[in-house]
Design an enzyme around this catalytic site. Sequence first.
Site, PDB file in Angstrom:
ATOM      1  N   SER A  52     -48.544  20.819 -17.552  1.00  0.00           N
ATOM      2  CA  SER A  52     -49.507  19.998 -16.831  1.00  0.00           C
ATOM      3  C   SER A  52     -48.782  19.121 -15.804  1.00  0.00           C
ATOM      4  O   SER A  52     -48.093  19.641 -14.926  1.00  0.00           O
ATOM      5  CB  SER A  52     -50.320  19.185 -17.827  1.00  0.00           C
ATOM      6  OG  SER A  52     -51.428  18.570 -17.206  1.00  0.00           O
ATOM      7  N   HIS A  73     -57.354  23.490 -20.980  1.00  0.00           N
ATOM      8  CA  HIS A  73     -56.137  22.825 -20.523  1.00  0.00           C
ATOM      9  C   HIS A  73     -55.451  22.068 -21.673  1.00  0.00           C
ATOM     10  O   HIS A  73     -56.094  21.362 -22.440  1.00  0.00           O
ATOM     11  CB  HIS A  73     -56.497  21.825 -19.417  1.00  0.00           C
ATOM     12  CG  HIS A  73     -55.315  21.155 -18.809  1.00  0.00           C
ATOM     13  ND1 HIS A  73     -54.495  21.791 -17.903  1.00  0.00           N
ATOM     14  CD2 HIS A  73     -54.793  19.911 -18.978  1.00  0.00           C
ATOM     15  CE1 HIS A  73     -53.541  20.965 -17.535  1.00  0.00           C
ATOM     16  NE2 HIS A  73     -53.690  19.822 -18.176  1.00  0.00           N
ATOM     17  N   ASP A  88     -59.584  26.496 -17.529  1.00  0.00           N
ATOM     18  CA  ASP A  88     -58.909  25.326 -16.966  1.00  0.00           C
ATOM     19  C   ASP A  88     -59.008  25.362 -15.446  1.00  0.00           C
ATOM     20  O   ASP A  88     -58.540  26.316 -14.819  1.00  0.00           O
ATOM     21  CB  ASP A  88     -57.433  25.344 -17.394  1.00  0.00           C
ATOM     22  CG  ASP A  88     -56.637  24.161 -16.867  1.00  0.00           C
ATOM     23  OD1 ASP A  88     -57.231  23.244 -16.273  1.00  0.00           O
ATOM     24  OD2 ASP A  88     -55.403  24.170 -17.068  1.00  0.00           O
TER      25      ASP A  88
END
Length: 317
Positions: free
Chosen positions: A161, A292, A262
């Site tokens: 991320s 995610h 996501d």
Amino acid sequence: MTTPPRHKLHQELAPRVEEFRRKETTGLALADHQALGKPLGPPETWDLEIDDRDIPGPDTVIPLRVYRPAGQPSAPRPCLVWLHGGAWVGGDLDMPEAHETARGVAGRADAVVVSVDYRLCSETVHFPAPQNDVVAAYRWVRDHAVDLGVDPDRVALGGASAGGNLAAGATLRLRDEGEAPWQALLLYPLVHVPIPAPSDDLAAALTQVPAPLLLTGEQLGMVLPLMLDGTPVEEASPYVFPGHCDDLSGFPPTYVDNDEFDPLRSSGERFAEQLRAAGVEVEQTLSAGVMHGHLNIVGLDAAHATLDRMAARLLKG
């Protein structure tokens, strides 16, 4: 006859998402969001030596956590310098995406993993501070390879991320400074702003997820001014969002793992295309059925599969 949906949430996560959807009509609380990431099983067991260290950074002390398999290796081990996510403003070394990922990769690959507690953005901390910490940590590992039992020519840089963003940006910067990592491991990264438009396949998948669970441009707009200290995104260095770099040649071999449900998947997919177009070796995979941040769910089989693939990358010669 009803046609089954093309996109299907993971069988253990789907009930949680449906419960979340049901509560949308009555009002959601923080506990409802937290319930989505509850463990599905116990942490894995690995025989590792784990120690915390503080290393000097360019203008601060950088905390690290070093994970080493127990026992003496027959040869220097590969190493992964690892960066957790948290939208540049959250996260720590204890979150599953940091701790369990580091443990799982170190154990599977008989590798050293160095997890970096880079500075989080705030009213007083802005880019490039987090990236400076990442670059300093990578260089420290290379400089202390003998002490760590690490092969200095097999030091990878990776993250998830926001950590994937930092890993990609730091890799680009290190490339430009003649120190490109051995390889980059990018897990559901955000490397473009604005987020590229979704493919038809991704757009269809996102319809299966309640809107409050999807990252939006509006949410990014709340974080980016803090991260960039008010600098407009279009004026930011490519080291911030390397998907906007004009020349990605010389980027090291890269593993990209995107989550099926996501919005950031479009950024990871686009970056993989850009790297291939620049002649970079890319291994790209889609973690099916998950949203995610799937590495934060302890006991999730999809997370274990991702750790298997990450370890396989480090086991390459």
